[in-house]
Design an enzyme around this catalytic site. Structure first.
Site, short mmCIF file in Angstrom:
data_model
loop_
_atom_site.label_atom_id
_atom_site.label_comp_id
_atom_site.label_asym_id
_atom_site.label_seq_id
_atom_site.Cartn_x
_atom_site.Cartn_y
_atom_site.Cartn_z
CB CYS A 1 -1.00 -0.05 0.96
SG CYS A 1 -2.05 1.33 1.01
CG ASP B 1 -6.95 -1.53 -4.53
OD1 ASP B 1 -6.94 -0.35 -4.44
OD2 ASP B 1 -5.73 -2.28 -4.62
CG HIS C 1 -6.28 -1.11 -1.03
ND1 HIS C 1 -5.35 -0.85 -2.13
CD2 HIS C 1 -5.84 -0.56 0.23
CE1 HIS C 1 -4.34 0.04 -1.60
NE2 HIS C 1 -4.60 0.05 -0.28
#
Length: 249
Positions: free
Chosen positions: A137, A184, A216
């Site tokens: 991320c 996502d 995500h």
């Protein structure tokens, strides 16, 4: 931009069970999680893990680091946030963009020096001959930046990346593997396709795997009570290990 800025989904997830086996030390003034194989081979390669916004003390991240060590890698995971990570499943009124932009904030001018210090330490003090970077991320941006000329990283792997600029991806000089989630909003299909087009135009090995039934953050914060999410998390980890075994060892 090949992925969007961090959003609420970057802080939502499930805490995993387990007891980390590494230890927290310091690189300069930066708290850092270290873990090594039980019986490391001579010249065992090193992996630098650059975390999501939950940070290096999050048990899920430490358990991931331990698994890389179990596969034969020395692992270093620094605090990218100067002691100011975001709590898992943050309050609804938490202002993510104010945290990100500051002051003091967590933009490249504050994060990049931490990453560079860790790379310098691994290269100069630990004598790491080859260095891989894992970015989850938020950390993916800095894993990719470190793959540029002179960045110090030889091989990269990122999962559900955020905040990555197209020019940063175009600048990489080493192999890159990407694990993407079916759902996502930060790295949606158009951004994934843009990344594919950029990588296909370059002369570097690359890989992009798409995992169904997950969202995500699944590489670290998946709900492992869901068979699909658990499978995706485990396969994305194996994707990383296989990539590093091929390009780093």
């Amino acid at each position: 931009m090949t992925s969007h800025q961090p959003a609420q989904c970057c802080t939502i997830g499930v805490k995993h069970e387990g007891t980390p086996i590494g230890e927290v030390k310091s690189i300069g003034e930066t708290s850092t999680y270290f873990v090594s194989p039980n019986s490391p081979k001579p010249n065992a390669p090193t992996i630098l893990i650059l975390t999501d916004v939950i940070g290096h003390l999050f048990v899920n991240a430490q358990l991931v680091a331990d698994q890389f060590a179990a596969n034969g890698y020395h692992v270093c995971m620094p605090d990218l946030f100067h002691g100011d990570p975001i709590p898992l499943n943050r309050p609804k009124d938490f202002d993510l963009m104010a945290w990100l932009k500051g002051p003091p904030g967590h933009m490249p001018d504050r994060v990049e020096p931490v990453v560079k210090e860790a790379i310098s330490y691994l290269k100069n003090e630990k004598k790491a001959a080859k260095l891989g970077a894992v970015g989850y991320c938020f950390g993916a941006k800095y894993a990719i930046r470190s793959l540029a000329e002179g960045g110090g990283v030889d091989v990269g792997y990122v999962a559900h990346p955020s905040f990555v600029e197209a020019e940063e991806l175009k600048s990489i000089k080493g192999p890159l593997s990407i694990a993407a989630a079916e759902t996502d909003e930060i790295f949606p299909a158009p951004k994934r396709h843009e990344s594919e087009e950029i990588l296909a135009s370059m002369d570097v090995p690359y890989q992009i795997n798409l995992y169904s039934g997950c969202q995500h953050g699944f590489g670290v914060r998946a709900d492992v009570s869901s068979p699909q999410a658990k499978f995706a998390k485990e396969q994305a980890f194996l994707q990383a290990v296989t990539w590093f075994d091929e390009h780093l060892k």
